[in-house]
Design a protein around this motif. Structure first.
Motif, PDB file in Angstrom:
ATOM      1  N   CYS A 142       0.863  -1.183   0.000  1.00  0.00           N
ATOM      2  CA  CYS A 142       0.000   0.000   0.000  1.00  0.00           C
ATOM      3  C   CYS A 142       0.900   1.234   0.000  1.00  0.00           C
ATOM      4  O   CYS A 142       2.117   1.110   0.152  1.00  0.00           O
ATOM      5  CB  CYS A 142      -0.915   0.019   1.229  1.00  0.00           C
ATOM      6  SG  CYS A 142      -0.045   0.043   2.803  1.00  0.00           S
ATOM      7  N   GLY A 143       0.295   2.402  -0.197  1.00  0.00           N
ATOM      8  CA  GLY A 143       1.049   3.649  -0.053  1.00  0.00           C
ATOM      9  C   GLY A 143       1.362   4.386  -1.332  1.00  0.00           C
ATOM     10  O   GLY A 143       1.763   5.540  -1.296  1.00  0.00           O
ATOM     11  N   ILE A 144       1.178   3.736  -2.500  1.00  0.00           N
ATOM     12  CA  ILE A 144       1.587   4.376  -3.748  1.00  0.00           C
ATOM     13  C   ILE A 144       0.763   5.637  -4.048  1.00  0.00           C
ATOM     14  O   ILE A 144       1.199   6.519  -4.783  1.00  0.00           O
ATOM     15  CB  ILE A 144       1.566   3.380  -4.939  1.00  0.00           C
ATOM     16  CG1 ILE A 144       2.338   3.922  -6.152  1.00  0.00           C
ATOM     17  CG2 ILE A 144       0.149   3.004  -5.349  1.00  0.00           C
ATOM     18  CD1 ILE A 144       3.797   4.147  -5.921  1.00  0.00           C
ATOM     19  N   LYS A 145      -0.429   5.733  -3.429  1.00  0.00           N
ATOM     20  CA  LYS A 145      -1.242   6.939  -3.650  1.00  0.00           C
ATOM     21  C   LYS A 145      -1.402   7.780  -2.377  1.00  0.00           C
ATOM     22  O   LYS A 145      -2.212   8.708  -2.340  1.00  0.00           O
ATOM     23  CB  LYS A 145      -2.616   6.539  -4.188  1.00  0.00           C
ATOM     24  CG  LYS A 145      -2.571   6.009  -5.614  1.00  0.00           C
ATOM     25  CD  LYS A 145      -3.955   5.803  -6.170  1.00  0.00           C
ATOM     26  CE  LYS A 145      -3.894   5.515  -7.660  1.00  0.00           C
ATOM     27  NZ  LYS A 145      -5.236   5.227  -8.221  1.00  0.00           N
ATOM     28  N   ALA A 146      -0.621   7.447  -1.334  1.00  0.00           N
ATOM     29  CA  ALA A 146      -0.802   8.105  -0.023  1.00  0.00           C
ATOM     30  C   ALA A 146      -0.037   9.426   0.054  1.00  0.00           C
ATOM     31  O   ALA A 146       0.755   9.658   0.968  1.00  0.00           O
ATOM     32  CB  ALA A 146      -0.361   7.156   1.090  1.00  0.00           C
ATOM     33  N   ILE A 147      -0.276  10.315  -0.902  1.00  0.00           N
ATOM     34  CA  ILE A 147       0.494  11.561  -0.995  1.00  0.00           C
ATOM     35  C   ILE A 147       0.284  12.449   0.231  1.00  0.00           C
ATOM     36  O   ILE A 147       1.252  12.887   0.872  1.00  0.00           O
ATOM     37  CB  ILE A 147       0.128  12.300  -2.310  1.00  0.00           C
ATOM     38  CG1 ILE A 147       0.678  11.483  -3.494  1.00  0.00           C
ATOM     39  CG2 ILE A 147       0.717  13.711  -2.346  1.00  0.00           C
ATOM     40  CD1 ILE A 147      -0.069  11.601  -4.760  1.00  0.00           C
ATOM     41  N   LYS A 167      -0.899   0.164  -9.234  1.00  0.00           N
ATOM     42  CA  LYS A 167      -0.648   1.177 -10.265  1.00  0.00           C
ATOM     43  C   LYS A 167      -0.437   2.554  -9.641  1.00  0.00           C
ATOM     44  O   LYS A 167      -1.305   3.029  -8.917  1.00  0.00           O
ATOM     45  CB  LYS A 167      -1.899   1.252 -11.157  1.00  0.00           C
ATOM     46  CG  LYS A 167      -1.693   0.867 -12.590  1.00  0.00           C
ATOM     47  CD  LYS A 167      -3.009   1.084 -13.337  1.00  0.00           C
ATOM     48  CE  LYS A 167      -2.970   0.439 -14.701  1.00  0.00           C
ATOM     49  NZ  LYS A 167      -4.298   0.422 -15.335  1.00  0.00           N
ATOM     50  N   PRO A 168       0.684   3.215  -9.940  1.00  0.00           N
ATOM     51  CA  PRO A 168       0.868   4.569  -9.400  1.00  0.00           C
ATOM     52  C   PRO A 168      -0.064   5.566 -10.101  1.00  0.00           C
ATOM     53  O   PRO A 168      -0.468   5.355 -11.251  1.00  0.00           O
ATOM     54  CB  PRO A 168       2.329   4.895  -9.738  1.00  0.00           C
ATOM     55  CG  PRO A 168       2.951   3.604 -10.157  1.00  0.00           C
ATOM     56  CD  PRO A 168       1.849   2.761 -10.698  1.00  0.00           C
ATOM     57  N   GLY A 169      -0.385   6.649  -9.379  1.00  0.00           N
ATOM     58  CA  GLY A 169      -1.122   7.741 -10.006  1.00  0.00           C
ATOM     59  C   GLY A 169      -0.146   8.662 -10.713  1.00  0.00           C
ATOM     60  O   GLY A 169       1.034   8.337 -10.896  1.00  0.00           O
ATOM     61  N   ALA A 170      -0.635   9.862 -11.086  1.00  0.00           N
ATOM     62  CA  ALA A 170       0.218  10.815 -11.801  1.00  0.00           C
ATOM     63  C   ALA A 170       1.358  11.297 -10.908  1.00  0.00           C
ATOM     64  O   ALA A 170       2.448  11.615 -11.385  1.00  0.00           O
ATOM     65  CB  ALA A 170      -0.630  11.990 -12.276  1.00  0.00           C
ATOM     66  N   GLU A 171       1.109  11.350  -9.587  1.00  0.00           N
ATOM     67  CA  GLU A 171       2.107  11.855  -8.653  1.00  0.00           C
ATOM     68  C   GLU A 171       2.557  10.730  -7.716  1.00  0.00           C
ATOM     69  O   GLU A 171       1.750   9.911  -7.295  1.00  0.00           O
ATOM     70  CB  GLU A 171       1.471  12.992  -7.830  1.00  0.00           C
ATOM     71  CG  GLU A 171       2.457  13.802  -7.031  1.00  0.00           C
ATOM     72  CD  GLU A 171       1.753  14.852  -6.153  1.00  0.00           C
ATOM     73  OE1 GLU A 171       2.382  15.264  -5.162  1.00  0.00           O
ATOM     74  OE2 GLU A 171       0.595  15.229  -6.430  1.00  0.00           O
ATOM     75  N   ILE A 172       3.844  10.701  -7.406  1.00  0.00           N
ATOM     76  CA  ILE A 172       4.407   9.707  -6.477  1.00  0.00           C
ATOM     77  C   ILE A 172       4.565  10.383  -5.111  1.00  0.00           C
ATOM     78  O   ILE A 172       5.005  11.530  -5.038  1.00  0.00           O
ATOM     79  CB  ILE A 172       5.800   9.240  -6.991  1.00  0.00           C
ATOM     80  CG1 ILE A 172       5.680   8.569  -8.369  1.00  0.00           C
ATOM     81  CG2 ILE A 172       6.486   8.322  -5.997  1.00  0.00           C
ATOM     82  CD1 ILE A 172       5.169   7.171  -8.399  1.00  0.00           C
ATOM     83  N   PRO A 173       4.204   9.707  -4.014  1.00  0.00           N
ATOM     84  CA  PRO A 173       4.373  10.325  -2.691  1.00  0.00           C
ATOM     85  C   PRO A 173       5.821  10.749  -2.421  1.00  0.00           C
ATOM     86  O   PRO A 173       6.759  10.100  -2.899  1.00  0.00           O
ATOM     87  CB  PRO A 173       3.950   9.203  -1.720  1.00  0.00           C
ATOM     88  CG  PRO A 173       3.102   8.290  -2.534  1.00  0.00           C
ATOM     89  CD  PRO A 173       3.627   8.353  -3.926  1.00  0.00           C
TER      90      PRO A 173
END
Length: 561
Positions: A142-147, A167-173
């Motif tokens: 988990c965590g790939i979208k936890a910006i 899958k990562p979003g447009a931005e990486i934490p």
């Protein structure tokens, strides 16, 4: 069922491979279909080797992750190993925590509460870390979208290392290190690891400076194999090597927790299918019915008697889960039947008191019945939470993305996802999801498909063929158990319905003038008995059947017509 025969590979390649390997053309054909076209390819496939496991430092940020963990160990910082409450998350936490404890005593684990905190990195988990003086959190699966959450931790002087495979979003934490082979800027050779697999790469990397070789990490592979099986990631490349050795550990020298679970079911040798249906549901049941902590405690327990006690508790959770899952499935089916007046491309159901821990299983059950993209919603705090499941070939993650105006939060994969939304958006979302699916799905995908590797004559079935097929295991996506088609077979006249409620079909089949018969079993095909009076075609896999000490080859029917 739709029967789809895989395209035949190049016949010259098949002939050359059959000659090189001294195998039947059917085997060579199946191997070529799986891009195994030379003697060397076959050697890598049939003899998985630990030497072919990739260098963990090929993964972007791995050097940063190792550097930060080494610093934490040197400075005697407290490290919190955080992971999701499903099988992949709890095995990953168990793996990383148990390895780190060999290096430092300052390790604790944290699994978010499925109901109070929901999926992924939670504010409550970060607050727990602050209250208990943790300066580093390692988030697994988990965590790939936890910006925002990583930024929140940063304000509290808590660093994050993220190990994820979603899958990562447009931005990486903005974490110290983000280990995810699916990052566009990561060139790791294999991007289909599960969360526990990424955790394994992390401990492998930590071992490099400690002069540990790959053999020393084999005892951790029972956890990795369990996660690979449960998370339904492709069974090729590095995953196949990890699962192959992990299964050996499960069968020969598993950790106490897995030994205690297997002890409950009394099965001698487990296949990857047994891991999926025996070990994984029990580990999952802890997070579904009680708390994921139970699973981590079971999988990290050093004392066997204590592990047996944990396993007994989990067995009760699993029995409760089965009862609930049946009850909710029945209630959901009634809702679908009541709304069947119009043709729909999706199944979306909601009841506020459904147990959040089993809605994913219920979604899968509904697909077995109606075979269309499915969402099962329940009430979760002041929002609605859902599990989404899809049919083969349709990307439900992309469909949800197209409905994102009505969604608060969502994440997942092509075939399975989770989401939350506000109650007032439920109807709008339901209509939009139906509209998106109806416009984008190929209508053929709404009929279940059986993919057939090759047609063979029954006379080609030999003990040698079965022996080679068994060496193609472990099976899973991208390396499924081979499926055969044989045409114009007959039953010897003793075909019958079997099972307590006569739902299964038992036949003895032969072909043409060759009177050699093969026993065949068709689970849930009992209603097809009327079709076996004359010639018929069958689709099946092969298995070894042992009855009263006598071994024979059995056809496991998938369909007939």
């Amino acid at each position: 069922m739709r029967w789809t025969l895989k395209p035949a590979p190049n016949s010259e390649k098949v002939k050359a491979l059959a000659k090189d390997l001294q195998v039947e053309p059917a085997i060579a054909k199946i191997l070529c279909q799986r891009n195994i076209e030379s003697f060397n390819d076959a050697k890598l496939f049939f003899r998985p080797s630990l030497e072919d496991i990739h260098d963990p430092f090929l993964m972007k940020d791995m050097d940063l992750a190792v550097e930060r963990i080494d610093l934490a160990i040197t400075n005697q910082e407290n490290i919190l190993v955080f992971g999701d409450y499903d099988v992949d998350g709890t095995t990953a936490v168990s793996l990383v925590a148990s390895y780190l404890r060999t290096l430092t005593p300052n390790i604790a684990t944290y699994i978010p509460d499925r109901y109070a905190e929901g999926y992924g990195v939670s504010y409550a988990g970060i607050d727990f870390a602050e209250d208990n003086d943790f300066s580093l959190i390692i988030a697994l699966d988990c965590g790939i979208k936890a910006i925002e959450k990583v930024a929140y931790a940063s304000e509290k002087k808590i660093d994050f290392i993220i190990c994820d495979h979603h899958k990562p979003g447009a931005e990486i934490p903005n974490a110290v290190a983000v280990l995810n082979a699916k990052r566009e800027d990561c060139f790791y050779p294999f991007d289909e690891l599960c969360g526990c697999g990424v955790g394994f790469k992390l401990i492998q990397a930590l071992g490099v400076s400690r002069k540990q070789n790959i053999e020393e990490f084999v005892p951790y592979l029972d956890l990795v194999a369990t996660a690979i099986a449960a998370d339904i990631v492709p069974m090729n490349g590095e995953n196949r090597i990890l699962a192959y050795y992990g299964l050996q550990v499960i069968n020969q020298n598993p950790r106490n927790g897995i030994k205690a679970l297997v002890h409950q079911v009394k099965k001698k040798v487990l296949t990857i299918t047994d891991v999926v249906f025996i070990i994984a549901p029990r580990i999952n049941a802890a997070g579904r019915m009680k708390h994921g902590n139970y699973a981590v405690e079971l999988l990290t327990e050093m004392d066997f008697d204590s592990a047996v006690q944990f396993a007994a508790d989990i067995e009760i959770f699993n029995a409760d889960r089965k009862d609930l899952d049946k009850k909710i499935t029945d209630e959901a089916l009634i809702q679908i039947i009541d709304n069947e007046e119009e043709e729909r491309y999706t199944s979306v159901v909601y009841q506020e008191d459904w147990h959040k821990g089993v809605i994913g299983i219920v979604a899968s059950r509904l697909i077995e019945k109606y075979y269309r993209p499915t969402l099962v919603f329940t009430k979760s705090g002041d929002k609605l939470a859902a599990s989404a499941r899809s049919v083969k070939g349709f990307d439900v993650y992309n469909a949800l993305q197209a409905c994102s105006e009505f969604i608060e939060q969502f994440g997942g994969h092509k075939y399975a996802a989770g989401l939350t939304l506000l109650p007032e958006n439920y109807t709008s979302f339901k209509n939009k999801f139906e509209e998106v699916v109806s416009k984008t799905i190929d209508k053929n995908l709404l009929t279940p498909e059986i993919t057939i590797d090759t047609e063979i004559e029954l006379s080609e079935i030999t003990p040698k063929l079965l022996r080679i097929l068994e060496q193609m295991a472990p099976f899973g996506p991208q390396n499924m158990k081979p499926v055969f088609q044989s045409n114009c077979v007959r039953d010897n006249g003793y075909g019958k319905q079997v099972g307590a409620d006569k739902t299964h079909l038992k036949l003895n089949v032969f072909q043409g003038d060759n009177k050699q018969t093969f026993g065949a079993i068709g689970f849930n095909l009992g209603d097809k008995l009327e079709h076996v009076q004359n010639d018929f075609d069958i689709v099946y896999t092969l298995d070894e059947n042992i009855w009263n000490g006598h071994k024979s080859i059995q056809l496991v029917l998938k369909d007939l017509k």
